[in-house]
Write an enzyme that holds these catalytic residues in place. Structure first.
Site, PDB file in Angstrom:
ATOM      1  N   LYS A   1       0.855  -1.188   0.000  1.00  6.52           N
ATOM      2  CA  LYS A   1       0.000   0.000   0.000  1.00  6.52           C
ATOM      3  C   LYS A   1       0.892   1.240   0.000  1.00  6.52           C
ATOM      4  O   LYS A   1       1.973   1.231   0.623  1.00  6.52           O
ATOM      5  CB  LYS A   1      -0.882  -0.046   1.251  1.00  6.52           C
ATOM      6  CG  LYS A   1      -1.937   1.044   1.360  1.00  6.52           C
ATOM      7  CD  LYS A   1      -2.817   0.801   2.590  1.00  6.52           C
ATOM      8  CE  LYS A   1      -3.909   1.835   2.762  1.00  6.52           C
ATOM      9  NZ  LYS A   1      -4.770   1.559   3.940  1.00  6.52           N
TER      10      LYS A   1
ATOM     11  N   SER B   1      -9.767   1.563   2.970  1.00  6.43           N
ATOM     12  CA  SER B   1      -8.888   2.402   2.181  1.00  6.43           C
ATOM     13  C   SER B   1      -7.862   1.636   1.354  1.00  6.43           C
ATOM     14  O   SER B   1      -7.332   2.184   0.395  1.00  6.43           O
ATOM     15  CB  SER B   1      -8.156   3.386   3.085  1.00  6.43           C
ATOM     16  OG  SER B   1      -7.312   2.715   3.987  1.00  6.43           O
TER      17      SER B   1
ATOM     18  N   SER C   1      -9.881  -1.083   6.954  1.00  8.50           N
ATOM     19  CA  SER C   1      -9.297  -0.835   5.631  1.00  8.50           C
ATOM     20  C   SER C   1      -8.620  -2.020   4.966  1.00  8.50           C
ATOM     21  O   SER C   1      -8.247  -1.926   3.800  1.00  8.50           O
ATOM     22  CB  SER C   1      -8.299   0.312   5.705  1.00  8.50           C
ATOM     23  OG  SER C   1      -9.000   1.514   5.653  1.00  8.50           O
TER      24      SER C   1
HETATM   25  N1  GLN Z   1     -12.998   3.612   6.445  1.00  4.15           N
HETATM   26  C1  GLN Z   1     -12.496   3.928   7.745  1.00  4.15           C
HETATM   27  C2  GLN Z   1     -12.107   5.380   7.780  1.00  4.15           C
HETATM   28  O1  GLN Z   1     -12.356   6.026   6.847  1.00  4.15           O
HETATM   29  C3  GLN Z   1     -11.332   3.038   8.070  1.00  4.15           C
HETATM   30  C4  GLN Z   1     -10.106   3.426   7.385  1.00  4.15           C
HETATM   31  C5  GLN Z   1      -8.939   2.571   7.695  1.00  4.15           C
HETATM   32  O2  GLN Z   1      -9.075   1.487   8.264  1.00  4.15           O
HETATM   33  N2  GLN Z   1      -7.771   3.083   7.374  1.00  4.15           N
HETATM   34  O3  GLN Z   1     -11.570   5.866   8.723  1.00  4.15           O
END
Ligand code: GLN
Length: 490
Positions: free
Chosen positions: A80, A155, A179
């Site tokens: 990532k 994400s 994410s």
């Molecule tokens: N979708 C969640 C957020 O927007 C989790 C994001 C993540 O796990 N990095 O914070």
């Protein structure tokens, strides 16, 4: 036809070990898949295909002479784009870091290199890992390999899409509130978030430090155990890394679930749960019962409080972590400004996208004098209650089985108008981060539209071995992890 891009890491390793393929052939097959699919899927911010092919051909001779060092030896992988790689762009899919080449490597990269891994690219993500669809990325529009009209989740959507489309045999992502597991579910791959502190975060760009964890994307459960096994372990460079804690995820992987207690909670089956996902859960309950596990009903009364607590804690920490991007030392600086303060303001205003700004403002507000007790402190109390609730749950069962998400993937733009609707995508994954416990999302078939369904298994801290054992048993019965996304070509 060997179809190498669709094979698991374990299969690729076996083929190389038997002399039926070579490192070059594998990397080439992945490179060809990238050339075919990347124009549609856009999983990567940076591809390193030439460099990877060179590394692979250097492996050919070594492997021929000395054999393979381990299962990950000579296998390409993706990271990532929030994991620092020396001299290679690490953008967090943000404009503000769009020119950032770190001067050092993150620990997980070093661990995978030590195992002979070949980095093939850095994957797209929601900006600074804030989002659930990859739509907040300032750089790319990653699509779901099962249907390009749909989002890959986020994400870590780029990592999930890369693995689901055969553009990487495996990938790493980060999971702060879901994410890894949410995009894994939406793209039909296995995604694991380990116990907080089990995998070093040295060199991971921080979003919310008390929640962030690095984990894996793989095509099946055995690969998940192999990659997890390679990246876990104490690291003196990460102060939250737990002291040496040996979890054997491989030896007992295929030993079954007889006598295991699997908890089910009605709290995770409320309104909004897609009917087909509910049916998958029922099917999984049947599968586990037939395999000799005991299904137990458990209470989970805190679910409604998890998301509000998460958005306060995560945003508070983000507002502090992101204060460092001010255009001074690195990243992008605004071109026209009038003095220091104006330079800060313009660099941040131009460099951050709307969602990141929203979190910074929310977090700053929650931490400010006069509001701290009402918001941040209260959220921390809720956090303690959630930790206690899990402790109670795990007194009566070994693992908790829930859907990973309430719905399968959604179309671009469907949830962007209302941030709350987007935040609801993480309803079932966020409690796990709040408690710092491990969980995996495993493929559970497709819905009527042909989009993947994911189920989540969560256990107490350091129960990765038990989680993977249960995940493997389910996979072995259902073979949903054999399903591959259709080829997407322009
Ligand atoms: N979708 C969640 C957020 O927007 C989790 C994001 C993540 O796990 N990095 O914070």
């Amino acid at each position: 036809m060997k179809d190498l891009a669709n094979k698991t890491v374990t299969e690729l390793h076996a083929l190389m070990a038997a002399g039926d393929t070579t490192p070059s052939e594998i990397t080439k097959a992945v490179a060809v898949r990238i050339a075919e699919e990347e124009p549609v899927v856009e999983a990567y911010v940076t591809t390193l295909v030439d460099q990877a092919e060179e590394e692979a051909s250097a492996c050919d001779a070594r492997v021929k002479e000395h054999g393979l060092a381990g299962t990950l030896d000579a296998i390409p992988y993706a990271l990532k784009d929030n994991m620092c790689t020396d001299g290679i762009l690490t953008t967090c899919s943000s404009k503000i870091l769009s020119n950032f080449k770190p001067p050092y490597n993150c620990t997980v990269y070093n661990r995978l290199e030590d195992k002979g891994g070949i980095l093939i690219g850095k994957t797209n993500m929601d900006e600074f890992a804030m989002g659930s669809s990859c739509e907040t990325s300032a750089l790319r529009r990653t699509t779901n390999p099962w249907n390009p009209e749909y989002v890959p989740g986020g994400s870590s959507g780029g990592s999930a899409a890369a693995v689901a489309s055969g553009m990487a045999p495996y990938a790493l992502g980060s999971d702060t509130g879901g994410s890894i597991r949410q995009p894994a579910a939406l793209c039909g791959v296995v995604g694991m978030k380990p116990t907080y502190g089990l995998v070093s975060r040295y060199g991971l760009v921080a979003f919310a430090s008390s929640l962030d964890q690095i984990g894996t994307f793989t095509k099946d459960v055995e690969d998940c155990a192999v990659v997890m096994d390679a990246i876990v372990g104490h690291d003196a460079k990460d102060s939250t890394s737990v002291p040496e804690q040996h979890i054997d995820m491989l030896t007992g992987l295929k030993s079954g679930v007889k006598g295991m207690k699997i908890g089910i909670s009605q709290a995770f089956m409320g309104e909004g749960l897609q009917d087909e996902i509910r049916k998958s859960l029922d099917e999984a309950i049947r599968v586990y019962t037939e395999l000799g596990a005991e299904i137990v009903d458990v209470d989970f009364t805190m679910l409604d409080y998890a998301l509000p607590a998460y958005y306060l804690i995560a945003s508070a920490e983000a507002s502090s972590n992101l204060a460092r991007y001010d255009g001074v030392r690195y990243g992008v600086r605004a071109e026209d400004y009038d003095g220091l303060v104006d330079m800060y303001v313009k660099s941040r205003s131009e460099g951050f996208g709307d969602e990141v700004k929203r979190r910074i403002m929310l977090g700053t507000y929650a931490l400010s004098a006069g509001y701290y007790d009402a918001y941040y402190k209260k959220a921390m109390k809720v956090r303690t209650l959630i930790i206690q609730e899990y402790k109670k749950v795990y007194q009566s069962c070994d693992l908790l089985l829930t859907p990973t998400t309430a719905t399968t993937s959604f179309k671009f733009g469907e949830r962007t108008a209302n941030p709350l609707e987007m935040y609801l995508s993480d309803l079932y994954t966020v409690p796990v981060n709040i408690a710092g416990i491990p969980a995996v999302s495993i493929p559970a078939g497709l819905d009527a539209k042909g989009l993947p369904i994911g189920l989540q298994l969560a256990g107490p801290a350091f129960s990765e071995d038990t989680i993977l054992k249960a995940a493997w048993a389910y996979e072995d019965q259902t073979r949903y992890t054999d399903l591959r996304a259709p080829l997407q070509k322009k």
